[in-house]
Every structure is written in structure tokens, then in C-alpha cells.
Design a protein around this motif. Structure first.
Motif, mmCIF file in Angstrom:
data_model
loop_
_atom_site.group_PDB
_atom_site.id
_atom_site.type_symbol
_atom_site.label_atom_id
_atom_site.label_comp_id
_atom_site.label_asym_id
_atom_site.label_seq_id
_atom_site.Cartn_x
_atom_site.Cartn_y
_atom_site.Cartn_z
ATOM 1 N N VAL A 6 0.840 -1.211 0.000
ATOM 2 C CA VAL A 6 0.000 0.000 0.000
ATOM 3 C C VAL A 6 0.870 1.255 0.000
ATOM 4 N N ARG A 7 1.890 1.281 0.842
ATOM 5 C CA ARG A 7 2.808 2.433 0.848
ATOM 6 C C ARG A 7 3.446 2.621 -0.528
ATOM 7 N N ASN A 8 3.873 1.507 -1.111
ATOM 8 C CA ASN A 8 4.537 1.549 -2.408
ATOM 9 C C ASN A 8 3.590 2.067 -3.487
ATOM 10 N N ALA A 9 2.326 1.653 -3.419
ATOM 11 C CA ALA A 9 1.340 2.083 -4.412
ATOM 12 C C ALA A 9 1.110 3.590 -4.340
ATOM 13 N N VAL A 10 1.029 4.120 -3.125
ATOM 14 C CA VAL A 10 0.820 5.564 -2.974
ATOM 15 C C VAL A 10 2.065 6.331 -3.391
ATOM 16 N N ASP A 11 3.211 5.874 -2.946
ATOM 17 C CA ASP A 11 4.459 6.605 -3.164
ATOM 18 C C ASP A 11 4.923 6.542 -4.616
ATOM 19 N N HIS A 12 5.020 5.330 -5.170
ATOM 20 C CA HIS A 12 5.592 5.151 -6.497
ATOM 21 C C HIS A 12 4.553 4.892 -7.590
ATOM 22 N N GLY A 13 3.344 4.509 -7.190
ATOM 23 C CA GLY A 13 2.342 4.181 -8.202
ATOM 24 C C GLY A 13 1.461 5.345 -8.597
ATOM 25 N N LEU A 14 0.835 5.976 -7.620
ATOM 26 C CA LEU A 14 -0.111 7.062 -7.907
ATOM 27 C C LEU A 14 0.609 8.345 -8.291
ATOM 28 N N GLU A 15 0.036 9.043 -9.272
ATOM 29 C CA GLU A 15 0.596 10.316 -9.695
ATOM 30 C C GLU A 15 0.080 11.449 -8.804
ATOM 31 N N ALA A 16 0.730 12.596 -8.901
ATOM 32 C CA ALA A 16 0.246 13.809 -8.220
ATOM 33 C C ALA A 16 -1.064 14.231 -8.873
ATOM 34 N N PRO A 17 -1.946 14.939 -8.133
ATOM 35 C CA PRO A 17 -3.254 15.333 -8.671
ATOM 36 C C PRO A 17 -3.172 16.029 -10.030
ATOM 37 N N GLU A 18 -2.223 16.973 -10.185
ATOM 38 C CA GLU A 18 -2.134 17.698 -11.458
ATOM 39 C C GLU A 18 -1.725 16.770 -12.604
ATOM 40 N N ASP A 19 -0.877 15.786 -12.313
ATOM 41 C CA ASP A 19 -0.469 14.836 -13.346
ATOM 42 C C ASP A 19 -1.615 13.908 -13.732
ATOM 43 N N ARG A 20 -2.424 13.550 -12.754
ATOM 44 C CA ARG A 20 -3.572 12.700 -13.043
ATOM 45 C C ARG A 20 -4.583 13.444 -13.913
ATOM 46 N N LEU A 21 -4.823 14.722 -13.588
ATOM 47 C CA LEU A 21 -5.750 15.515 -14.398
ATOM 48 C C LEU A 21 -5.242 15.644 -15.834
ATOM 49 N N ALA A 22 -3.946 15.856 -15.967
ATOM 50 C CA ALA A 22 -3.356 15.991 -17.305
ATOM 51 C C ALA A 22 -3.483 14.690 -18.102
ATOM 52 N N ALA A 23 -3.528 13.562 -17.388
ATOM 53 C CA ALA A 23 -3.642 12.264 -18.056
ATOM 54 C C ALA A 23 -5.095 11.853 -18.238
#
Length: 376
Positions: free
Chosen positions: A111-128
Motif C-alpha cells: 500500500v505504501r509503495n502504491a501511494v508513493d511510487h504508483g499514484l501520480e500527483a493530482p495535477e499529473d492525473r488531471l493531465a492524463a
């Protein structure tokens, strides 16, 4: 009821099962009598039912180790300036408490790994074209006598090219061969010790615990780990663990005059090769299997069992995996598969980490269950 009390109760049931088997063997001549055989069968059924009831008492729901994961994920996300939701399904499924206690750390790391290395920052997610809030989904389902736990995120996915470069730098594969590997084989490199997919170890998910430790823990429980990833869509890590640690299916092998057990979950397959097919180079042994040179590890030497002279022209090999590396384990003979009740090793031998458990066969001989991750 306390777990240690249940452990003693289950151990006593295991002794009854063993005693019943030994008694049946000892009076084999009389057991041919229909009435005697019927009596043994009734005893076996009653003891099996008693064992099943005790195993049920030992279990606890998965929620015992998943209920804190959403809060942990939110805390990590807040520290990193990210947003996350955690969905948990199947947490009502029950597993052996001893397995649950050891699953907590791997699930926390995933779970830590998914948040840290998996999920993008909010602005990057919006851009994608994604919602600002990332989703981590933890889903458990029953698979016969096992539980499958999938931890997935809808993040950026693994950069397989980066993983491949790091695998080449670590000497895990030759640079000329890496382009021919399928994606799942490249992704599997992250389970090798010391291979990180992050550019730097972070405060929240580094902590000296890597995916190799996750895999080692799950495999020591008689389970396995699988990883799937898709760029831009996310990563899913699936853990498959037995419901109970008390009863395991094993492959019995003979080494000189000693028998040991290898968890079936760690056995890819067994085969025999001609003696001259094993080559020596710089003190190491190799055999060509399916066109691939595999290291041959002689169990007798690794376990410090005195080797005996043999006139065999064919060498029995067990194909397995040790710390992420495909290997062939050299033994003297195969003695079949068996499902047995696993007891803890005696306290005197507890520091010997390769010994994962102990059982006693019907003929009264003790057999140790090996944890192959501590073989070398």
C-alpha cells in the motif's frame, strides 16, 4: 481461546493422526479384517473432523490486518501531496492467525509503495485524463484451499524500460537478451534483492523493505506472488497464500539416507538428466534445461549431509526458485508427494532458518520442511 492453546490442541490432534497411521501400519495383517478396517476408517473420519474443527478455531478474518491500511494510505498521500481512496473487498474471509500475523507487513509495504511510487500527483492525473484522487483496491477471494489477495492501483504503472536497465546493471540478465523478454518477465525483476524501481529510496516506502522481502515472506508461508502492470493504467500485485499453515502439501526427496520435504508451491517440476549433462565451471555446476543453463545446487552439500557414492547415471533434479533465481536442486531420489501436518521445529533448532517445520512420517522417521529462500 488463546492461539498457543489452540496450537497445543492442534499438535495433540496431529499426534493422534500419526498414532492412528502407525497403528494401522503395525497391524496391517489384522487390518485386512473388514471389521478392523471399518473401525480404523471410523477413527480416521472422527479425527479428521476434529482436526477441521480445530483449524476453524485458529482462523481469523483478513480485516484484522487490513482495517488500518486506508488510514495509512491517506497519511502517506497527505505527506506527498496526493489524494487516495482505498477500497477493500473480501476482508471477511478467514485465514490461519499465524499467516495473518505475517501478512501485515507485506500488505503495508504494498500500500505504501502504491501511494508513493504508483499514484501520480493530482495535477499529473488531471493531465492524463484521470480523477485527481487515485484508487487503491485490495480484493481477497477464496481459491480452493488458498486465499488470493490482489493489491492494485490506477497509477502510472511500472517503467519497464527502467526496470530492464536496472536488471542489466545488476547483472541479472545480459543486455543482448533483455529486449527478447516478455513484459511479465521484465516486471518480475523487481522481486530480486536490491533492485528498486524508484529513483531514490523515499521516507515512506523505502525503509529497507523491498518487493523481495514481500515475496520471501509469502513464499515462506507456502504461497506465491505475481505482478502485472500496464503503463498509464496501474499495477496489480497478487498474493496467493494457504488458508492454514498447519497442513501443507510437499514433495519428499531423499538425500543420502535422509529425507526432507520441499513445499509443492516451490516446485516447478521434477526431472532426471544424464550425469554428463551437468557441467562444472569455476566451482559451480550448471545443467541445460529447456535450452537455458540453470545453476545446479546440491542439497547434500548445502545441508551439510554426507554424500554417498552412487552408481546412478541419471541425476534427479527439482526445478525451483531461490530468491528470485530459477535453479535446479540436485537430490538422490524422489519419494513422492504427501500432505502432512507441520509442527514447529524444536526450540534448539529454531535459529536454523532453513528449517520451516517438522513432521513425523508413518514409519516414525522425522522429516524437516525446507524454506528454500534460506538455502543460500
Amino acid at each position: 481461546m488463546r492461539t498457543d492453546t489452540l496450537d497445543r490442541f492442534l499438535s495433540a490432534v496431529g499426534e493422534v493422526i500419526l498414532s492412528s497411521s502407525q497403528l494401522r501400519t503395525g497391524v496391517a495383517h489384522y487390518a485386512q479384517d473388514p471389521e478392523v478396517a471399518d473401525g480404523f476408517d471410523r477413527v480416521d473420519r472422527r479425527v479428521a473432523e476434529l482436526q477441521r474443527r480445530v483449524l476453524e478455531l485458529r482462523t481469523a478474518p483478513l480485516v484484522r490486518v487490513t482495517d488500518t491500511l486506508p488510514r495509512t494510505a491517506r497519511q502517506v498521500a497527505e505527506k506527498l501531496g496526493k489524494r487516495v481512496e482505498v477500497e477493500i473487498h473480501g476482508a471477511e474471509l478467514e485465514l490461519d492467525r499465524s499467516i495473518l500475523d505475517r501478512l501485515g507487513e507485506p500488505l503495508l509495504h504494498l500500500v505504501r509503495n502504491a501511494v508513493d511510487h504508483g499514484l501520480e500527483a493530482p495535477e499529473d492525473r488531471l493531465a492524463a485524463g484521470k480523477p485527481e484522487t487515485g484508487v487503491i483496491r485490495i480484493e481477497a477471494r477464496r481459491q480452493k484451499d488458498s486465499i488470493e489477495i490482489a493489491v492494485s492501483d490506477d497509477g502510472r504503472g511500472l517503467d519497464l524500460q527502467s526496470v530492464a536497465r536496472r536488471a542489466v546493471d545488476a547483472g541479472l540478465i545480459h543486455t543482448d537478451l533483455v529486449d527478447d523478454l516478455p513484459p511479465e518477465s521484465v516486471a518480475a525483476f523487481i522481486f530480486h534483492p536490491g533492485l528498486s524501481t524508484a529513483q531514490s529510496i523515499s521516507e515512506v516506502s523505502g525503509r529497507g523493505v523491498g518487493m523481495d522481502a514481500v515475496k520471501a515472506t509469502v513464499e515462506s508461508l507456502g504461497g506465491g506472488v505475481e505482478l502485472r502492470t500496464e503503463v498509464g493504467r496501474g499495477t496489480t500485485t497478487t498474493l496467493l497464500v494457504p488458508i492454514t499453515a498447519a497442513v501443507q502439501r510437499v514433495l519428499l526427496v531423499g538425500i543420502s539416507d535422509v529425507r526432507v520435504a520441499i513445499p509443492i508451491a516451490k516446485v516447478e517440476r521434477i526431472l532426471e538428466v544424464p550425469l554428463d549433462a551437468i557441467e562444472e565451471a569455476a566451482g559451480d555446476s550448471f545443467a541445460l534445461v529447456d535450452g537455458e543453463p540453470l545453476p545446479v545446487l546440491t542439497l547434500a552439500r548445502l545441508l551439510r549431509i554426507e554424500e554417498t557414492e552412487s552408481a546412478q547415471t541419471a541425476v534427479p533434479l527439482v526445478l525451483s526458485e531461490v530468491r528470485g533465481e530459477r535453479v535446479a536442486l540436485r537430490v538422490d531420489r524422489f519419494e513422492g508427494q504427501q500432505e502432512f501436518y507441520v509442527k514447529p521445529v524444536p526450540e534448539l533448532l529454531a535459529p536454523v532458518r532453513i528449517l520451516a517445520g517438522l513432521t513425523v512420517l508413518e514409519d516414525g522417521s522425522p522429516v524437516f520442511l525446507l524454506d528454500l529462500n534460506h538455502l543460500v
